[in-house]
Design a protein around this motif. Structure first.
Motif, PDB file in Angstrom:
ATOM      1  N   ALA A  75      21.393 -15.014   2.374  1.00 17.99           N
ATOM      2  CA  ALA A  75      22.822 -14.719   2.549  1.00 17.99           C
ATOM      3  C   ALA A  75      23.028 -13.688   3.648  1.00 17.99           C
ATOM      4  CB  ALA A  75      23.420 -14.231   1.251  1.00 17.99           C
ATOM      5  N   LYS A  76      21.997 -12.853   3.882  1.00 21.49           N
ATOM      6  CA  LYS A  76      22.081 -11.823   4.915  1.00 21.49           C
ATOM      7  C   LYS A  76      21.246 -12.173   6.145  1.00 21.49           C
ATOM      8  CE  LYS A  76      22.969  -8.037   1.679  1.00 21.49           C
ATOM      9  NZ  LYS A  76      22.519  -6.701   1.190  1.00 21.49           N
ATOM     10  N   ASN A  77      20.668 -13.378   6.156  1.00 21.17           N
ATOM     11  CA  ASN A  77      19.798 -13.779   7.281  1.00 21.17           C
ATOM     12  C   ASN A  77      18.711 -12.745   7.551  1.00 21.17           C
ATOM     13  OD1 ASN A  77      21.369 -16.056   7.592  1.00 21.17           O
ATOM     14  ND2 ASN A  77      21.784 -15.738   9.762  1.00 21.17           N
ATOM     15  N   THR A  78      18.144 -12.203   6.492  1.00 22.89           N
ATOM     16  CA  THR A  78      17.218 -11.087   6.652  1.00 22.89           C
ATOM     17  C   THR A  78      15.956 -11.301   5.813  1.00 22.89           C
ATOM     18  OG1 THR A  78      19.036  -9.550   7.079  1.00 22.89           O
ATOM     19  CG2 THR A  78      16.939  -8.590   6.410  1.00 22.89           C
ATOM     20  N   VAL A  79      14.828 -10.954   6.426  1.00 21.90           N
ATOM     21  CA  VAL A  79      13.560 -10.900   5.728  1.00 21.90           C
ATOM     22  C   VAL A  79      13.100  -9.445   5.714  1.00 21.90           C
ATOM     23  CG1 VAL A  79      12.194 -11.411   7.807  1.00 21.90           C
ATOM     24  CG2 VAL A  79      11.240 -11.872   5.530  1.00 21.90           C
ATOM     25  N   TYR A  80      12.482  -9.047   4.624  1.00 14.77           N
ATOM     26  CA  TYR A  80      12.074  -7.663   4.436  1.00 14.77           C
ATOM     27  C   TYR A  80      10.558  -7.567   4.237  1.00 14.77           C
ATOM     28  CZ  TYR A  80      17.047  -7.197   3.293  1.00 14.77           C
ATOM     29  OH  TYR A  80      18.421  -7.237   3.326  1.00 14.77           O
ATOM     30  N   LEU A  81      10.057  -6.394   4.564  1.00 11.59           N
ATOM     31  CA  LEU A  81       8.667  -6.084   4.241  1.00 11.59           C
ATOM     32  C   LEU A  81       8.665  -4.709   3.588  1.00 11.59           C
ATOM     33  CD1 LEU A  81       5.709  -7.101   4.489  1.00 11.59           C
ATOM     34  CD2 LEU A  81       5.515  -5.644   6.518  1.00 11.59           C
ATOM     35  N   GLN A  82       8.479  -4.700   2.271  1.00  8.39           N
ATOM     36  CA  GLN A  82       8.375  -3.449   1.537  1.00  8.39           C
ATOM     37  C   GLN A  82       6.934  -2.983   1.590  1.00  8.39           C
ATOM     38  OE1 GLN A  82      10.784  -1.550  -0.035  1.00  8.39           O
ATOM     39  NE2 GLN A  82       9.131  -0.066  -0.339  1.00  8.39           N
ATOM     40  N   MET A  83       6.717  -1.793   2.132  1.00  5.70           N
ATOM     41  CA  MET A  83       5.365  -1.283   2.328  1.00  5.70           C
ATOM     42  C   MET A  83       5.194  -0.019   1.484  1.00  5.70           C
ATOM     43  SD  MET A  83       4.963  -1.826   6.448  1.00  5.70           S
ATOM     44  CE  MET A  83       6.127  -0.535   6.840  1.00  5.70           C
ATOM     45  N   ASN A  84       4.309  -0.085   0.521  1.00  6.16           N
ATOM     46  CA  ASN A  84       4.006   1.044  -0.363  1.00  6.16           C
ATOM     47  C   ASN A  84       2.569   1.502  -0.145  1.00  6.16           C
ATOM     48  OD1 ASN A  84       6.593   0.733  -1.508  1.00  6.16           O
ATOM     49  ND2 ASN A  84       5.812  -0.669  -3.073  1.00  6.16           N
ATOM     50  N   SER A  85       2.283   2.693  -0.630  1.00  2.00           N
ATOM     51  CA  SER A  85       0.926   3.247  -0.533  1.00  2.00           C
ATOM     52  C   SER A  85       0.379   3.125   0.884  1.00  2.00           C
ATOM     53  CB  SER A  85      -0.006   2.534  -1.525  1.00  2.00           C
ATOM     54  OG  SER A  85       0.477   2.645  -2.841  1.00  2.00           O
ATOM     55  N   LEU A  86       1.180   3.528   1.830  1.00  2.00           N
ATOM     56  CA  LEU A  86       0.802   3.378   3.232  1.00  2.00           C
ATOM     57  C   LEU A  86      -0.409   4.226   3.587  1.00  2.00           C
ATOM     58  CD1 LEU A  86       4.370   3.181   4.724  1.00  2.00           C
ATOM     59  CD2 LEU A  86       2.551   1.505   5.116  1.00  2.00           C
ATOM     60  N   LYS A  87      -1.202   3.679   4.497  1.00  2.00           N
ATOM     61  CA  LYS A  87      -2.422   4.329   4.960  1.00  2.00           C
ATOM     62  C   LYS A  87      -2.334   4.542   6.471  1.00  2.00           C
ATOM     63  CE  LYS A  87      -5.070   1.639   1.564  1.00  2.00           C
ATOM     64  NZ  LYS A  87      -6.203   0.683   1.381  1.00  2.00           N
ATOM     65  N   PRO A  88      -3.073   5.502   6.992  1.00  2.00           N
ATOM     66  CA  PRO A  88      -3.053   5.692   8.458  1.00  2.00           C
ATOM     67  C   PRO A  88      -3.416   4.415   9.223  1.00  2.00           C
ATOM     68  CG  PRO A  88      -4.038   7.586   7.401  1.00  2.00           C
ATOM     69  CD  PRO A  88      -3.817   6.563   6.313  1.00  2.00           C
ATOM     70  N   GLU A  89      -4.273   3.599   8.668  1.00  2.00           N
ATOM     71  CA  GLU A  89      -4.648   2.352   9.355  1.00  2.00           C
ATOM     72  C   GLU A  89      -3.539   1.304   9.367  1.00  2.00           C
ATOM     73  OE1 GLU A  89      -6.331   3.935   6.895  1.00  2.00           O
ATOM     74  OE2 GLU A  89      -7.311   2.480   5.538  1.00  2.00           O
ATOM     75  N   ASP A  90      -2.434   1.578   8.685  1.00  2.00           N
ATOM     76  CA  ASP A  90      -1.272   0.687   8.768  1.00  2.00           C
ATOM     77  C   ASP A  90      -0.414   0.994  10.005  1.00  2.00           C
ATOM     78  OD1 ASP A  90      -0.951   1.006   5.214  1.00  2.00           O
ATOM     79  OD2 ASP A  90      -1.756  -0.714   6.315  1.00  2.00           O
ATOM     80  N   THR A  91      -0.762   2.048  10.713  1.00  2.33           N
ATOM     81  CA  THR A  91      -0.020   2.408  11.923  1.00  2.33           C
ATOM     82  C   THR A  91      -0.103   1.293  12.951  1.00  2.33           C
ATOM     83  OG1 THR A  91      -0.341   4.780  11.595  1.00  2.33           O
ATOM     84  CG2 THR A  91       0.095   4.037  13.848  1.00  2.33           C
ATOM     85  N   ALA A  92       1.060   0.828  13.401  1.00  3.29           N
ATOM     86  CA  ALA A  92       1.122  -0.289  14.351  1.00  3.29           C
ATOM     87  C   ALA A  92       2.574  -0.563  14.698  1.00  3.29           C
ATOM     88  CB  ALA A  92       0.504  -1.550  13.750  1.00  3.29           C
ATOM     89  N   VAL A  93       2.761  -1.415  15.695  1.00  2.00           N
ATOM     90  CA  VAL A  93       4.068  -2.021  15.925  1.00  2.00           C
ATOM     91  C   VAL A  93       4.127  -3.281  15.068  1.00  2.00           C
ATOM     92  CG1 VAL A  93       5.631  -3.062  17.602  1.00  2.00           C
ATOM     93  CG2 VAL A  93       4.201  -1.110  18.263  1.00  2.00           C
ATOM     94  N   TYR A  94       5.179  -3.375  14.283  1.00  2.00           N
ATOM     95  CA  TYR A  94       5.349  -4.509  13.370  1.00  2.00           C
ATOM     96  C   TYR A  94       6.371  -5.486  13.943  1.00  2.00           C
ATOM     97  CZ  TYR A  94       2.552  -2.356   9.738  1.00  2.00           C
ATOM     98  OH  TYR A  94       1.508  -1.826   9.026  1.00  2.00           O
ATOM     99  N   TYR A  95       5.991  -6.760  13.955  1.00  2.00           N
ATOM    100  CA  TYR A  95       6.824  -7.818  14.503  1.00  2.00           C
ATOM    101  C   TYR A  95       7.158  -8.837  13.420  1.00  2.00           C
ATOM    102  CZ  TYR A  95       4.952  -6.172  18.983  1.00  2.00           C
ATOM    103  OH  TYR A  95       4.582  -5.408  20.066  1.00  2.00           O
TER     104      TYR A  95
END
Length: 128
Positions: A75-95
């Protein structure tokens, strides 16, 4: 033609959470399988998660399974990515990326070549 715009990136401490959003233009969002990829400095772009056009199937990279959740709101034309327990190795540009629906298994959407449209990316930085 579909245009994708990501948002929600930022700086967070290890163990924290972020929710990324990707909003698509057009009226056929529900016809697209959606994916999230990321690219860290000096590394190749890698698959993170995908959700089928119906929303009934999801697939995750092993590195994020149990910590990240992909979901969509057509309905909102939107996709989400919920990211929990983040780690330094998750650092990046997300596409985020969109692929016209097809009957192939969701796990095959881990390959970037399956996608027809890409957003410009949003930076996620996780400090230790």
């Amino acid at each position: 033609q579909v245009q994708l715009v990501e948002s929600g990136g930022g700086l967070v401490q290890a163990g924290g959470s972020l929710r990324l959003s990707c909003t698509a233009s057009g009226r056929t969002f529900s016809s697209y399988t959606m994916g999230w990829f990321r690219q860290a400095p000096g590394k190749e772009r890698e698959f993170v998660a995908a959700i089928s056009w119906s929303g009934g199937n999801t697939y995750y990279a092993d590195s994020v399974k149990g910590r990240f959740t992909i979901f969509r709101d057509d309905a909102k034309n939107t996709v989400y990515l919920q990211m929990n327990s983040l780690k330094p190795e998750d650092t990046a540009v997300y596409y985020c990326a969109a692929a016209m629906k097809s009957p192939i298994p969701i796990m095959l959407y881990r390959h970037a070549r399956r996608y027809d449209y890409w957003g410009q990316g949003t930076q996620v930085t996780v400090s230790s």
